[in-house]
Design a protein around this motif. Structure first.
Motif, PDB file in Angstrom:
ATOM      1  N   GLU A  90       0.817  -1.124   0.065  1.00 32.56           N
ATOM      2  CA  GLU A  90      -0.114  -0.069   0.085  1.00 32.56           C
ATOM      3  C   GLU A  90       1.054   1.116   0.092  1.00 32.56           C
ATOM      4  O   GLU A  90       1.732   1.324   0.801  1.00 32.56           O
ATOM      5  CB  GLU A  90      -0.928   0.004   1.214  1.00 32.56           C
ATOM      6  CG  GLU A  90      -1.649  -1.267   1.139  1.00 32.56           C
ATOM      7  CD  GLU A  90      -2.932  -1.142   2.119  1.00 32.56           C
ATOM      8  OE1 GLU A  90      -2.904  -0.344   3.234  1.00 32.56           O
ATOM      9  OE2 GLU A  90      -4.028  -1.698   1.904  1.00 32.56           O
ATOM     10  N   ARG A  94       1.251  11.640   1.925  1.00 35.79           N
ATOM     11  CA  ARG A  94       0.676  12.429   2.605  1.00 35.79           C
ATOM     12  C   ARG A  94       1.109  13.962   2.548  1.00 35.79           C
ATOM     13  O   ARG A  94       2.278  14.206   2.365  1.00 35.79           O
ATOM     14  CB  ARG A  94       0.948  12.290   4.129  1.00 35.79           C
ATOM     15  CG  ARG A  94       0.700  10.793   4.610  1.00 35.79           C
ATOM     16  CD  ARG A  94       1.121  10.386   5.941  1.00 35.79           C
ATOM     17  NE  ARG A  94       0.962   8.936   6.295  1.00 35.79           N
ATOM     18  CZ  ARG A  94      -0.007   8.659   7.032  1.00 35.79           C
ATOM     19  NH1 ARG A  94      -1.226   9.347   7.249  1.00 35.79           N
ATOM     20  NH2 ARG A  94      -0.136   7.230   7.165  1.00 35.79           N
ATOM     21  N   SER A 100      -2.957   7.628  10.995  1.00 41.41           N
ATOM     22  CA  SER A 100      -1.977   6.785  11.782  1.00 41.41           C
ATOM     23  C   SER A 100      -0.728   7.494  11.797  1.00 41.41           C
ATOM     24  O   SER A 100       0.274   7.478  12.731  1.00 41.41           O
ATOM     25  CB  SER A 100      -1.630   5.376  10.965  1.00 41.41           C
ATOM     26  OG  SER A 100      -1.048   5.817   9.792  1.00 41.41           O
ATOM     27  N   ASP A 175      -4.400  13.082   2.295  1.00 42.71           N
ATOM     28  CA  ASP A 175      -3.236  11.939   2.061  1.00 42.71           C
ATOM     29  C   ASP A 175      -4.190  10.899   1.390  1.00 42.71           C
ATOM     30  O   ASP A 175      -5.602  11.042   1.020  1.00 42.71           O
ATOM     31  CB  ASP A 175      -2.766  11.137   3.518  1.00 42.71           C
ATOM     32  CG  ASP A 175      -3.990  10.845   4.431  1.00 42.71           C
ATOM     33  OD1 ASP A 175      -5.200  10.536   3.896  1.00 42.71           O
ATOM     34  OD2 ASP A 175      -3.889  10.756   5.707  1.00 42.71           O
ATOM     35  N   LYS A 177      -3.967   6.428  -0.283  1.00 38.24           N
ATOM     36  CA  LYS A 177      -3.300   5.010  -0.519  1.00 38.24           C
ATOM     37  C   LYS A 177      -3.637   4.736  -1.950  1.00 38.24           C
ATOM     38  O   LYS A 177      -4.674   4.625  -2.932  1.00 38.24           O
ATOM     39  CB  LYS A 177      -4.161   4.006   0.413  1.00 38.24           C
ATOM     40  CG  LYS A 177      -3.366   3.005   0.417  1.00 38.24           C
ATOM     41  CD  LYS A 177      -4.128   1.628  -0.466  1.00 38.24           C
ATOM     42  CE  LYS A 177      -5.478   1.486  -0.288  1.00 38.24           C
ATOM     43  NZ  LYS A 177      -6.008   0.431  -1.379  1.00 38.24           N
ATOM     44  N   ASP A 197     -13.039   6.248  -0.130  1.00 42.37           N
ATOM     45  CA  ASP A 197     -12.510   5.174   0.928  1.00 42.37           C
ATOM     46  C   ASP A 197     -10.972   5.283   1.016  1.00 42.37           C
ATOM     47  O   ASP A 197     -10.426   4.701   1.981  1.00 42.37           O
ATOM     48  CB  ASP A 197     -13.093   3.865   0.254  1.00 42.37           C
ATOM     49  CG  ASP A 197     -14.257   3.388   0.560  1.00 42.37           C
ATOM     50  OD1 ASP A 197     -15.200   4.189   1.048  1.00 42.37           O
ATOM     51  OD2 ASP A 197     -14.703   2.234   0.487  1.00 42.37           O
ATOM     52  N   THR A 198     -10.199   5.987   0.064  1.00 46.41           N
ATOM     53  CA  THR A 198      -8.948   5.597   0.009  1.00 46.41           C
ATOM     54  C   THR A 198      -8.027   6.865   0.095  1.00 46.41           C
ATOM     55  O   THR A 198      -6.887   7.106   0.085  1.00 46.41           O
ATOM     56  CB  THR A 198      -8.459   4.762  -1.199  1.00 46.41           C
ATOM     57  OG1 THR A 198      -8.684   5.668  -2.299  1.00 46.41           O
ATOM     58  CG2 THR A 198      -8.971   3.381  -1.221  1.00 46.41           C
ATOM     59  N   ARG A 200      -8.107  11.126   2.209  1.00 46.85           N
ATOM     60  CA  ARG A 200      -8.609  11.957   3.115  1.00 46.85           C
ATOM     61  C   ARG A 200      -8.825  13.200   2.326  1.00 46.85           C
ATOM     62  O   ARG A 200      -7.793  13.732   1.753  1.00 46.85           O
ATOM     63  CB  ARG A 200      -7.697  12.180   4.222  1.00 46.85           C
ATOM     64  CG  ARG A 200      -7.820  11.324   5.255  1.00 46.85           C
ATOM     65  CD  ARG A 200      -7.265  11.285   6.423  1.00 46.85           C
ATOM     66  NE  ARG A 200      -7.691  10.391   7.413  1.00 46.85           N
ATOM     67  CZ  ARG A 200      -6.816   9.222   7.971  1.00 46.85           C
ATOM     68  NH1 ARG A 200      -5.377   9.240   7.224  1.00 46.85           N
ATOM     69  NH2 ARG A 200      -7.232   8.055   8.517  1.00 46.85           N
ATOM     70  N   ARG A 216     -15.178   5.923   9.806  1.00 47.29           N
ATOM     71  CA  ARG A 216     -14.303   5.255  10.865  1.00 47.29           C
ATOM     72  C   ARG A 216     -14.492   5.784  12.221  1.00 47.29           C
ATOM     73  O   ARG A 216     -14.368   5.198  13.424  1.00 47.29           O
ATOM     74  CB  ARG A 216     -12.737   5.743  10.465  1.00 47.29           C
ATOM     75  CG  ARG A 216     -12.291   4.976   9.267  1.00 47.29           C
ATOM     76  CD  ARG A 216     -10.511   5.185   9.209  1.00 47.29           C
ATOM     77  NE  ARG A 216     -10.134   4.779   7.705  1.00 47.29           N
ATOM     78  CZ  ARG A 216     -10.122   5.584   6.815  1.00 47.29           C
ATOM     79  NH1 ARG A 216     -10.392   6.935   6.808  1.00 47.29           N
ATOM     80  NH2 ARG A 216      -9.619   5.317   5.678  1.00 47.29           N
TER      81      ARG A 216
HETATM   82  N1  UDP Z   1      -5.704   3.965   3.519  1.00 49.72           N
HETATM   83  C1  UDP Z   1      -6.252   3.128   2.761  1.00 49.72           C
HETATM   84  N2  UDP Z   1      -6.556   1.501   3.091  1.00 49.72           N
HETATM   85  C2  UDP Z   1      -5.700   1.266   4.301  1.00 49.72           C
HETATM   86  C3  UDP Z   1      -5.012   1.993   5.057  1.00 49.72           C
HETATM   87  C4  UDP Z   1      -5.044   3.472   4.565  1.00 49.72           C
HETATM   88  O1  UDP Z   1      -6.926   3.302   1.785  1.00 49.72           O
HETATM   89  O2  UDP Z   1      -5.857   0.066   4.251  1.00 49.72           O
HETATM   90  C5  UDP Z   1      -5.762   5.329   3.079  1.00 49.72           C
HETATM   91  C6  UDP Z   1      -6.585   6.125   4.092  1.00 49.72           C
HETATM   92  O3  UDP Z   1      -7.882   6.220   3.775  1.00 49.72           O
HETATM   93  C7  UDP Z   1      -5.790   7.699   4.165  1.00 49.72           C
HETATM   94  C8  UDP Z   1      -4.339   7.095   3.989  1.00 49.72           C
HETATM   95  O4  UDP Z   1      -4.377   5.647   3.444  1.00 49.72           O
HETATM   96  O5  UDP Z   1      -6.467   8.388   3.345  1.00 49.72           O
HETATM   97  C9  UDP Z   1      -3.412   7.055   5.209  1.00 49.72           C
HETATM   98  O6  UDP Z   1      -4.131   6.282   6.038  1.00 49.72           O
HETATM   99  P1  UDP Z   1      -3.542   6.182   7.565  1.00 49.72           P
HETATM  100  O7  UDP Z   1      -2.144   5.534   7.291  1.00 49.72           O
HETATM  101  O8  UDP Z   1      -3.622   7.465   8.080  1.00 49.72           O
HETATM  102  O9  UDP Z   1      -4.319   5.030   8.244  1.00 49.72           O
HETATM  103  P2  UDP Z   1      -5.991   4.930   8.966  1.00 49.72           P
HETATM  104  O10 UDP Z   1      -5.824   6.285   9.728  1.00 49.72           O
HETATM  105  O11 UDP Z   1      -6.600   4.714   8.137  1.00 49.72           O
HETATM  106  O12 UDP Z   1      -5.468   3.896   9.996  1.00 49.72           O
END
Ligand code: UDP
Ligand code: ADP
Length: 239
Positions: A90, A94, A100, A175, A177, A197-198, A200, A216
């Motif tokens: 993945e 950002r 996270s 951010d 993915k 979904d993927t 922000r 979430r």
């Molecule tokens: N994200 C995703 N799938 C995943 C993990 C993250 O699409 O399995 C996307 C999430 O929507 C965000 C970005 O990647 O836009 C960063 O996510 P983050 O690492 O902050 O993780 P999270 O807060 O989702 O645990």
């Protein structure tokens, strides 16, 4: 194009074989999950929005010179794509601290970075998609050094195009993915989806969250936010 048997059902999409061995059909569901599948729910209309938004954004990426798996939209929930072998990473870009990143490094959300960051997670549900660096990815033979270079280059190019586009719609790209895959001949292309979904996505004026964080974090107005972000995309999407 004939739809044949299902090859995979994931958390948000189903994948079907077709009578062309190089093409798959992906079908977007309304199912939503978070925290590695621990939280489950439904977001009415999400599948249609994610399908249509992904396809419009993939078309923009192609125009910007980034190869993708997109072939054509078949119906509100179904799209024909080039079959790829997914690189099990993945790829997260950002522009602003959130999620996270904020948690891991103990900072608040909303810090605007001077330049975007990139990170990789090993796509492995059983392990909870652990964060890895490029040396680990090489050691695990998830991708070659050349593939990682290509993926990094494409991921930053996606960010440039996507950020500029959303800015025109009054939306801040915080951010997102990405997933990449290999075609039969080894060519790396952008695959999977680009959707609320993927990504922000925050309203640029009010900072209102227009993405899956509403689900979430139980913020309410989940369906409305998905509708609103789709409307933002459409009203600025002349081509
Ligand atoms: N994200 C995703 N799938 C995943 C993990 C993250 O699409 O399995 C996307 C999430 O929507 C965000 C970005 O990647 O836009 C960063 O996510 P983050 O690492 O902050 O993780 P999270 O807060 O989702 O645990
Ligand atoms: P998950 O597997 O994380 O539950 P989804 O529900 O989105 O995710 O399932 C779709 C699956 O299809 C994902 O595993 C994704 O990597 C894979 N995929 C996306 N695009 C392609 C493609 N063009 N060819 C093959 N597999 C793909």
């Amino acid at each position: 194009m004939e739809q044949l048997e299902q090859v995979y059902e994931g958390k948000a999409k189903k994948v079907f074989r077709t009578d062309d061995p190089a093409l798959y059909i992906v079908e977007y569901k309304d199912d939503a999950t978070a925290f590695n599948g621990l939280k489950k729910g439904t977001i009415a209309g999400k599948g249609v929005i994610n399908n249509q938004m992904t396809n419009r954004l993939m078309a923009k990426m192609e125009k910007a010179g980034i190869p993708t798996h997109f072939v054509r939209e078949l119906s509100p929930r179904q799209t024909l794509v080039k079959k790829v072998s997914i690189v099990p990473l993945e790829v997260i870009i950002r522009n602003i601290s959130a999620g996270s990143f904020a948690k891991r490094y103990g900072v608040e959300e909303g810090i605007v970075f001077d330049q975007p960051t990139i990170e990789f997670s090993y796509k492995n549900d059983a392990l909870g998609d652990p964060l890895i660096n490029s040396y680990h990815a090489l050691a695990l033979k998830l991708a070659t050094a050349e593939e990682l270079d290509t993926i990094r280059r494409y991921a930053f190019a996606v960010n440039d195009t996507l950020k500029a586009f959303w800015a025109e719609c009054g939306v801040t790209l915080v951010d997102f993915k990405l997933e990449f895959g290999r075609l039969e001949d080894g060519t790396i292309v952008l695959a999977d989806e680009i959707s609320p979904d993927t990504c922000r996505l925050w309203d640029s004026k009010t900072q209102k969250k227009l993405d899956k964080d509403r689900f979430r974090r139980d913020l309410g107005g989940v369906e409305d936010a998905y509708q609103e972000i789709m409307e933002r995309l459409l009203c600025h999407d002349a081509d």
